[in-house]
Design a protein around this motif. Structure first.
Motif, PDB file in Angstrom:
ATOM      1  N   VAL A   1      -1.410 -11.580   5.917  1.00  0.00           N
ATOM      2  CA  VAL A   1      -0.458 -10.492   5.612  1.00  0.00           C
ATOM      3  C   VAL A   1       0.281 -10.177   6.906  1.00  0.00           C
ATOM      4  O   VAL A   1      -0.343  -9.874   7.933  1.00  0.00           O
ATOM      5  CB  VAL A   1      -1.190  -9.235   5.091  1.00  0.00           C
ATOM      6  CG1 VAL A   1      -0.208  -8.090   4.906  1.00  0.00           C
ATOM      7  CG2 VAL A   1      -1.913  -9.536   3.783  1.00  0.00           C
TER       8      VAL A   1
ATOM      9  N   VAL B   1       2.148  -4.474   0.855  1.00  0.00           N
ATOM     10  CA  VAL B   1       1.676  -5.440  -0.128  1.00  0.00           C
ATOM     11  C   VAL B   1       0.891  -4.725  -1.218  1.00  0.00           C
ATOM     12  O   VAL B   1      -0.001  -3.920  -0.925  1.00  0.00           O
ATOM     13  CB  VAL B   1       0.786  -6.512   0.553  1.00  0.00           C
ATOM     14  CG1 VAL B   1       0.282  -7.519  -0.454  1.00  0.00           C
ATOM     15  CG2 VAL B   1       1.547  -7.213   1.678  1.00  0.00           C
TER      16      VAL B   1
ATOM     17  N   VAL C   1      -1.769  -4.943  -4.433  1.00  0.00           N
ATOM     18  CA  VAL C   1      -2.899  -5.764  -4.862  1.00  0.00           C
ATOM     19  C   VAL C   1      -3.107  -5.452  -6.336  1.00  0.00           C
ATOM     20  O   VAL C   1      -3.452  -4.325  -6.694  1.00  0.00           O
ATOM     21  CB  VAL C   1      -4.172  -5.429  -4.054  1.00  0.00           C
ATOM     22  CG1 VAL C   1      -5.348  -6.282  -4.527  1.00  0.00           C
ATOM     23  CG2 VAL C   1      -3.935  -5.612  -2.558  1.00  0.00           C
TER      24      VAL C   1
ATOM     25  N   LEU D   1      -5.266   0.968   4.000  1.00  0.00           N
ATOM     26  CA  LEU D   1      -5.763   0.428   2.740  1.00  0.00           C
ATOM     27  C   LEU D   1      -5.793   1.542   1.708  1.00  0.00           C
ATOM     28  O   LEU D   1      -6.470   2.562   1.903  1.00  0.00           O
ATOM     29  CB  LEU D   1      -7.183  -0.135   2.931  1.00  0.00           C
ATOM     30  CG  LEU D   1      -7.359  -1.197   4.028  1.00  0.00           C
ATOM     31  CD1 LEU D   1      -8.830  -1.599   4.152  1.00  0.00           C
ATOM     32  CD2 LEU D   1      -6.486  -2.410   3.756  1.00  0.00           C
TER      33      LEU D   1
ATOM     34  N   THR E   1       0.894  -1.717   8.532  1.00  0.00           N
ATOM     35  CA  THR E   1       0.752  -2.682   7.442  1.00  0.00           C
ATOM     36  C   THR E   1      -0.008  -1.975   6.318  1.00  0.00           C
ATOM     37  O   THR E   1      -0.979  -1.275   6.586  1.00  0.00           O
ATOM     38  CB  THR E   1      -0.042  -3.907   7.931  1.00  0.00           C
ATOM     39  OG1 THR E   1       0.609  -4.430   9.085  1.00  0.00           O
ATOM     40  CG2 THR E   1      -0.159  -4.966   6.858  1.00  0.00           C
TER      41      THR E   1
ATOM     42  N   LEU F   1      -1.854  -2.247   2.443  1.00  0.00           N
ATOM     43  CA  LEU F   1      -2.329  -2.912   1.226  1.00  0.00           C
ATOM     44  C   LEU F   1      -2.644  -1.833   0.207  1.00  0.00           C
ATOM     45  O   LEU F   1      -3.451  -0.931   0.487  1.00  0.00           O
ATOM     46  CB  LEU F   1      -3.620  -3.694   1.516  1.00  0.00           C
ATOM     47  CG  LEU F   1      -3.514  -5.211   1.702  1.00  0.00           C
ATOM     48  CD1 LEU F   1      -2.600  -5.537   2.852  1.00  0.00           C
ATOM     49  CD2 LEU F   1      -4.888  -5.809   1.937  1.00  0.00           C
TER      50      LEU F   1
ATOM     51  N   THR G   1       3.090  -9.092  -3.347  1.00  0.00           N
ATOM     52  CA  THR G   1       1.897  -8.716  -4.117  1.00  0.00           C
ATOM     53  C   THR G   1       0.821  -9.792  -4.013  1.00  0.00           C
ATOM     54  O   THR G   1       1.111 -10.984  -4.087  1.00  0.00           O
ATOM     55  CB  THR G   1       2.280  -8.489  -5.598  1.00  0.00           C
ATOM     56  OG1 THR G   1       3.121  -7.338  -5.688  1.00  0.00           O
ATOM     57  CG2 THR G   1       1.047  -8.269  -6.467  1.00  0.00           C
TER      58      THR G   1
ATOM     59  N   PRO H   1      -0.150 -13.340  -0.547  1.00  0.00           N
ATOM     60  CA  PRO H   1       0.964 -12.487  -0.977  1.00  0.00           C
ATOM     61  C   PRO H   1       2.124 -13.328  -1.491  1.00  0.00           C
ATOM     62  O   PRO H   1       2.449 -14.368  -0.920  1.00  0.00           O
ATOM     63  CB  PRO H   1       1.363 -11.763   0.320  1.00  0.00           C
ATOM     64  CG  PRO H   1       0.164 -11.817   1.190  1.00  0.00           C
ATOM     65  CD  PRO H   1      -0.548 -13.097   0.839  1.00  0.00           C
TER      66      PRO H   1
END
Ligand code: ADP
Ligand code: MG
Length: 231
Positions: free
Chosen positions: A22, A28, A30, A152, A182, A184, A200, A211
């Motif tokens: 990533v 991104v 999930v 996260l 970053t 997720l 994704t 991703p």
């Protein structure tokens, strides 16, 4: 940059493998069927559950065996509770100082962060006096104030209505854009992925896939994703 190198995860009969990168500052999503291992994947990245094999690297440093609190990340779960006996300022301040010894500068940082999430003036209140949406914002404020390079999010706003959820997603995107974090984010809603995440990760059938551009993935889903989406 987050790297999972040949990671395998087992949990009873459950198995998941992950081998992907990533990019730094990427957002991104999930997604995948219930029970596919989305939460487990985040737990392993966060260090709450050990990988069976493989390595996890952040910016080239192996963090596979680093204890959770020392990893360069902050986490926000849907049911991340606030402490009812602490004020809003204290609940947020925990993101800066787990021992709650807040300096005047820390208090200012807390107040600035609360203003950012639309909670100005609520410092002295207790969580029970806030609405569910406001409580979600408090938890988000705490996670944002930690200012770790990797964030996260596990279905963090699933309990909110659609308008409020969209507002929170935009806020997370805006602030993490500024900090370069970053992100997720696990979501079961494809519209969240489209709104929030250019890329994704599909978690299905024992694999957390690399991703993939979100629009392309959702417009032309592989069979397992199409089945999950009800298409
Ligand atoms: P998701 O978040 O995608 O819905 P989870 O990561 O929660 O999926 O779960 C992945 C798999 O791990 C599921 O098959 C679940 O039954 C299993 N699982 C989750 N927690 C445990 C546990 N504590 N012990 C054993 N198996 C578990
Ligand atoms: Mg889950």
């Amino acid at each position: 940059m987050l790297e999972l190198q040949d990671v395998t995860i087992t949990q009873g009969a459950f198995r998941l493998s992950a081998d992907f990168v990533v990019a730094k500052s990427a957002r991104v999503a999930v997604i995948g069927p219930s029970g596919a291992g989305k939460s487990t994947l985040l737990s392993v990245i966060a260090g709450f559950y050990p990988a069976e094999s493989g390595r996890i690297l952040w910016d080239g440093t192996d963090i596979t065996h680093i204890q959770p609190g020392k990893r360069p990340l902050s986490i926000l779960f849907q049911d991340q509770n606030l402490f009812p006996h602490l004020t809003i300022a204290q609940n947020v301040g925990l993101g800066l100082r787990p021992d709650l010894r807040l300096s005047p500068a820390d208090h200012e940082a807390v107040s600035r962060a609360l203003t950012r999430t639309g909670l100005q003036g609520m410092e002295a209140r207790k969580p029970a006096t806030l609405s569910g949406g406001q409580q979600g914002r408090v938890a988000l404020t705490r996670a944002l104030l930690r200012a770790r390079p990797l964030m996260l999010l596990d279905e963090p706003f699933a309990a909110l209505g659609p308008a409020l959820k969209a507002e929170m997603l935009d806020l997370v995107a805006e602030i993490t854009d500024e900090t370069g974090a970053t992100v997720l984010m696990v979501s079961h809603a494809p519209e969240d992925a489209r709104r929030f995440a250019p890329e994704t990760i599909l978690v299905a059938e024992g694999t957390a896939h690399p991703p993939h551009p979100t629009t392309a993935l959702l417009d032309n889903p592989p069979p397992v994703l199409a089945a999950y989406l009800g298409q």
